[in-house]
Design a protein around this motif. Structure first.
Motif, PDB file in Angstrom:
ATOM      1  N   THR A 110     -12.271   0.169   8.727  1.00  0.00           N
ATOM      2  CA  THR A 110     -10.794   0.971   8.222  1.00  0.00           C
ATOM      3  C   THR A 110     -10.675   2.265   9.070  1.00  0.00           C
ATOM      4  OG1 THR A 110     -10.819  -0.040   6.014  1.00  0.00           O
ATOM      5  CG2 THR A 110      -9.545   2.036   6.458  1.00  0.00           C
TER       6      THR A 110
ATOM      7  N   LEU B   7      -7.695   2.860  11.777  1.00  0.00           N
ATOM      8  CA  LEU B   7      -6.643   3.960  11.708  1.00  0.00           C
ATOM      9  C   LEU B   7      -6.825   4.832  12.878  1.00  0.00           C
ATOM     10  CD1 LEU B   7      -6.992   4.441   7.992  1.00  0.00           C
ATOM     11  CD2 LEU B   7      -5.304   3.340   8.949  1.00  0.00           C
TER      12      LEU B   7
ATOM     13  N   LEU C  13      -6.667   0.272   2.955  1.00  0.00           N
ATOM     14  CA  LEU C  13      -6.569  -0.901   3.914  1.00  0.00           C
ATOM     15  C   LEU C  13      -7.860  -1.884   3.915  1.00  0.00           C
ATOM     16  CD1 LEU C  13      -4.962  -1.645   6.634  1.00  0.00           C
ATOM     17  CD2 LEU C  13      -6.392  -0.362   7.961  1.00  0.00           C
TER      18      LEU C  13
ATOM     19  N   LEU D 133      -4.336  -5.896  13.587  1.00  0.00           N
ATOM     20  CA  LEU D 133      -4.683  -6.711  12.345  1.00  0.00           C
ATOM     21  C   LEU D 133      -4.169  -8.197  12.416  1.00  0.00           C
ATOM     22  CD1 LEU D 133      -3.521  -4.339   9.376  1.00  0.00           C
ATOM     23  CD2 LEU D 133      -5.825  -4.639  10.298  1.00  0.00           C
TER      24      LEU D 133
ATOM     25  N   LEU E 269       1.500  -6.828   5.219  1.00  0.00           N
ATOM     26  CA  LEU E 269       1.125  -5.624   5.098  1.00  0.00           C
ATOM     27  C   LEU E 269       2.256  -4.842   4.879  1.00  0.00           C
ATOM     28  CD1 LEU E 269      -1.209  -3.275   4.240  1.00  0.00           C
ATOM     29  CD2 LEU E 269      -1.058  -2.862   6.668  1.00  0.00           C
TER      30      LEU E 269
ATOM     31  N   LEU F 166      -0.310  -1.389  14.513  1.00  0.00           N
ATOM     32  CA  LEU F 166      -1.302  -1.777  13.540  1.00  0.00           C
ATOM     33  C   LEU F 166      -1.180  -3.213  13.136  1.00  0.00           C
ATOM     34  CD1 LEU F 166      -3.230  -0.871  11.187  1.00  0.00           C
ATOM     35  CD2 LEU F 166      -1.129  -0.389   9.732  1.00  0.00           C
TER      36      LEU F 166
ATOM     37  N   VAL G 239       0.814  -1.062  -0.123  1.00  0.00           N
ATOM     38  CA  VAL G 239      -0.048   0.182  -0.091  1.00  0.00           C
ATOM     39  C   VAL G 239       0.930   1.158  -0.002  1.00  0.00           C
ATOM     40  CG1 VAL G 239      -1.686  -1.181   1.394  1.00  0.00           C
ATOM     41  CG2 VAL G 239      -0.140   0.161   2.541  1.00  0.00           C
TER      42      VAL G 239
ATOM     43  N   THR H 203      -6.611  -5.055   2.538  1.00  0.00           N
ATOM     44  CA  THR H 203      -5.914  -5.799   3.588  1.00  0.00           C
ATOM     45  C   THR H 203      -7.080  -6.646   4.514  1.00  0.00           C
ATOM     46  OG1 THR H 203      -4.367  -3.779   3.360  1.00  0.00           O
ATOM     47  CG2 THR H 203      -4.538  -5.678   5.383  1.00  0.00           C
TER      48      THR H 203
ATOM     49  N   ILE I 268      -3.291   4.965   3.005  1.00  0.00           N
ATOM     50  CA  ILE I 268      -3.460   3.826   3.748  1.00  0.00           C
ATOM     51  C   ILE I 268      -5.048   3.797   4.102  1.00  0.00           C
ATOM     52  CG2 ILE I 268      -3.247   4.687   6.076  1.00  0.00           C
ATOM     53  CD1 ILE I 268      -2.179   2.162   6.812  1.00  0.00           C
ATOM     54  N   ARG I 269      -5.564   5.049   3.936  1.00  0.00           N
ATOM     55  CA  ARG I 269      -7.290   5.039   4.502  1.00  0.00           C
ATOM     56  C   ARG I 269      -8.013   4.153   3.387  1.00  0.00           C
ATOM     57  NH1 ARG I 269     -10.040   7.510   8.279  1.00  0.00           N
ATOM     58  NH2 ARG I 269      -8.155   8.908   8.589  1.00  0.00           N
TER      59      ARG I 269
ATOM     60  N   VAL J 211       3.363  -6.368   9.716  1.00  0.00           N
ATOM     61  CA  VAL J 211       3.277  -4.856   9.154  1.00  0.00           C
ATOM     62  C   VAL J 211       4.731  -4.336   8.957  1.00  0.00           C
ATOM     63  CG1 VAL J 211       2.626  -2.581   9.169  1.00  0.00           C
ATOM     64  CG2 VAL J 211       1.097  -4.550  10.061  1.00  0.00           C
TER      65      VAL J 211
END
Length: 670
Positions: free
Chosen positions: A275, A279, A116, A155, A131, A151, A107, A119, A112-113, A159
């Motif tokens: 998402t 975030l 994701l 998840l 990720l 993160l 990404v 993902t 990222i918004r 990452v």
């Protein structure tokens, strides 16, 4: 070739034990650095092939930085597991069927918004996901603070922050892939997405009717079926007994009947909400009022009031000044007048005359249509400088991130002619090479768009070499150049409007991920230009030599003279002398070959300024070269190729006749 022209990688035979290798899939939206990451993981030696049953290219290579042996697959751009384009369908098929040891989701950390959500879909599908937050340096410059550890904890997957173009973070990525490949993901998703009561009831009804398939979760497959994904329906329903198929279809019908809106609507809202909540815990964005200079320039490039003047400046300085005046003027004059006329041609003529006593064989090499005096001279002295300067200009625009913004700018206009902003890629690429641009039309979403784009490329988009020669032909007549541009632009729009009206189909939609605006890197520009020049010498130079041989044979057998005689009445009808018929015949072998032939006619002083403009208009719109016609046949079929060729010839001659008539009626002397 790099970027839009393909990838500059050496092709190697497919690995003999490819089926025994573990697989790593690189997935993500376009313009996020997947290819740069692929290069870091594999090195240069890869195989490039079409995915079975499609025209979408897939790159495969062996990992070069991992301790275990893996086959790395670079998938086409994808936005979600519910595909729209052919490229997305291929990417989804790979993700859902390849049983990869690791799915590396790349990404753009700045965006990222928007990214994701995919993902979350990959995790929900029970796939082994890593990720990758690429372009992490640019995110930090924009004051976007991402807590990668937090993160990762939320998840439940590794990452990693990377900067693919410099190689930062590749060691951490390699460790994450290797550790992930040693484990098997059996636990349910760590971040379950609540799709709301209606869709959750539907999923609960459909999922129990599905069996295990390639390790992809039943929940994901039920969601795809509810969203009417044809590939998933074929995979699931095509392998089941009739009674089981009936049970699945009944469950789907009952579930959809309970929904007030489309399943895709519920799924999109739920992914967006999940998402945002993730975030909020792991990412800190700058205040909304903060807009960096780069973002301001980006918006100016896409707004009609400012974007069109910027486009005019790019065309003027990039094409007219740099390619037209410097490449087609200064460089061509020096190479042709100094290098060829004073050194190469006289020495070659003397050597050939001494070695070959037969005039017919001398003509093959140094005659009017000889390999050296025509083929190599056209390719090296006239076309090469123009192609080189265009490739430099194109590489700068490509590396700066301007082209996607140009797509956003002209999307509204393109929709009037049955296309959308995505078509700017093959259209702009056509100014480099129409043959390759015709191949790139396969990335468009519908057959209707592909047909319209192919027609416009064959008709009204001059390749870089032809464009440069046309600019050189008209460089002393600014009014003539303006008239030429007006005729070509008008023909482009008129043909597009007619195509959009005559070919049925839905209004095209458009979405595109915008890469960051950045100053072009000198190294990237040089590598891309070098790669494209290598392609030119490998692919185009032999065609010029072949054209010279074919013309020589045509002269020897008399076929060429017959063809020229057939063309003479047509060129007379548009006000041109008989000598220009030869140049039009050249154009059938290569468009730039024919345009270069016009310069020879002009050099001997047989064309007036008015005739040069008429000739330039007609030649630009005239029959595509053989290579482009062959690619058109491959992409659209033999009947479409013939129809396009016939239409282009008629339109070109009609435009030339109209231009000549207008100049005569209004008694204009350019």
């Amino acid at each position: 070739m790099l970027g839009l022209f393909g990838r500059s990688r050496k092709r190697a035979p497919a690995p003999a034990a490819a089926t025994a290798l573990g697989k790593i899939l690189i997935v993500g939206s376009p313009n996020v650095g997947k290819s740069a990451l692929f290069n870091r993981l594999t090195g240069q030696y890869v195989t490039v092939s079409n995915y079975p049953g499609t025209t979408v290219e897939i790159c495969r290579g062996r990992s070069s930085i991992l301790q275990r042996h893996f086959e790395v697959i670079d998938t086409p751009g994808i936005y979600s597991l519910c595909p729209i384009t052919d490229e997305e369908r291929v990417a989804c098929r790979l993700v859902l069927t390849e049983q990869a040891h690791a799915v590396v989701h790349v990404v753009d950390a700045k965006n990222i918004r928007r990214m994701l959500g995919l993902t979350l879909q990959l995790i929900e599908a029970n796939l082994p996901v890593v990720l990758v937050l690429n372009m992490a340096d640019e995110a930090r410059q924009l004051r976007i603070a991402i807590d990668a550890d937090r993160l990762s904890h939320i998840l439940g997957i590794p990452v990693v922050e990377t900067i693919a173009i410099s190689g930062d973070g590749m060691g951490e990525l390699a460790q994450a892939i290797e550790s992930l490949a040693q484990t098997r993901r059996d636990a349910p998703s760590a971040v379950p997405v609540d799709y709301g009561p209606a869709l959750e009831r539907a999923v609960g009804t459909v999922a129990p009717t599905l069996g295990d398939d390639h390790g992809v979760s039943r929940r994901t497959r039920a969601l795809l079926l509810l969203q009417e994904d044809p590939a998933e329906a074929s995979r699931v329903l095509g392998r089941r007994l009739p009674e089981h198929t009936d049970a699945v279809l009944h469950a789907l019908h009952s579930a959809r009947a309970l929904l007030k809106h489309s399943p895709h609507y519920y799924a999109t809202l739920a992914l967006r909400g999940r998402t945002d909540s993730i975030l909020d815990e792991a990412v800190c964005f700058p205040p909304k009022g903060h807009r960096p200079l780069r973002e301001t320039i980006s918006r100016l490039c896409m707004h009609p009031l400012t974007g069109l003047p910027l486009l005019a400046a790019v065309l003027y300085f990039g094409l007219y000044v740099f390619v037209g005046k410097f490449g087609a003027g200064t460089m061509v004059d020096f190479i042709q007048s100094t290098i060829f006329d004073q050194y190469i041609t006289p020495h070659v003529e003397n050597a050939i005359n001494a070695m070959l006593p037969w005039q017919v064989w001398r003509d093959l090499f140094v005659g009017d249509y000889g390999i050296v005096t025509l083929g190599i001279r056209y390719a090296v002295a006239i076309v090469l400088p123009i192609v080189a300067t265009f490739f430099i200009a194109f590489s700068i625009l490509e590396d700066s991130g301007y082209l996607p913004r140009l797509a956003m700018l002209i999307d509204r206009v393109f929709k009037k002619i049955g296309l959308n902003g995505r078509a700017v890629i093959p259209i702009v690429l056509g100014f480099g090479c129409d043959t390759m641009a015709t191949m790139v039309t396969r990335t468009l979403e519908t057959r209707r768009e592909k047909l319209i784009a192919s027609l416009l490329l064959a008709l009204a988009i001059p390749c870089s070499a032809q464009l440069g020669v046309i600019l050189m032909l008209l460089k002393d007549t600014p009014a003539g150049l303006a008239m030429w541009a007006a005729f070509i632009a008008g023909t482009f729009l008129l043909a597009g409007l007619l195509g959009a009206r005559l070919l049925p189909g839905p209004r095209p939609s458009f979405y595109m991920e915008l890469p960051p605006l950045r100053l072009p890197r000198v190294g990237n520009v040089l590598v891309k230009t070098y790669s494209r020049m290598v392609w030119y010498f490998k692919e185009v130079l032999p065609l010029f030599v072949l054209a010279s041989v074919l013309i020589w044979l045509g002269q020897l057998t008399g076929i060429f003279e017959v063809a020229v005689d057939i063309l003479k009445p047509l060129v007379r009808a548009i006000g041109l002398p008989d000598g220009s018929a030869t140049a039009f015949l050249f154009g059938f072998f290569r468009r730039d070959y024919g345009a270069a032939g016009l310069t020879d006619v002009n050099i001997v002083g047989t064309l007036t300024n008015n005739q040069r403009v008429v000739a330039a208009i007609t030649m630009t719109l005239f029959l595509p070269c053989i290579a482009q016609l062959l690619i058109l046949k491959k992409e659209q079929g033999f009947k479409m190729m013939l129809a396009t060729a016939a239409a282009v010839c008629v339109i070109a001659l009609a435009a030339g006749w109209s231009a000549n008539a207008l100049l005569n009626i209004f008694q204009v002397t350019l």
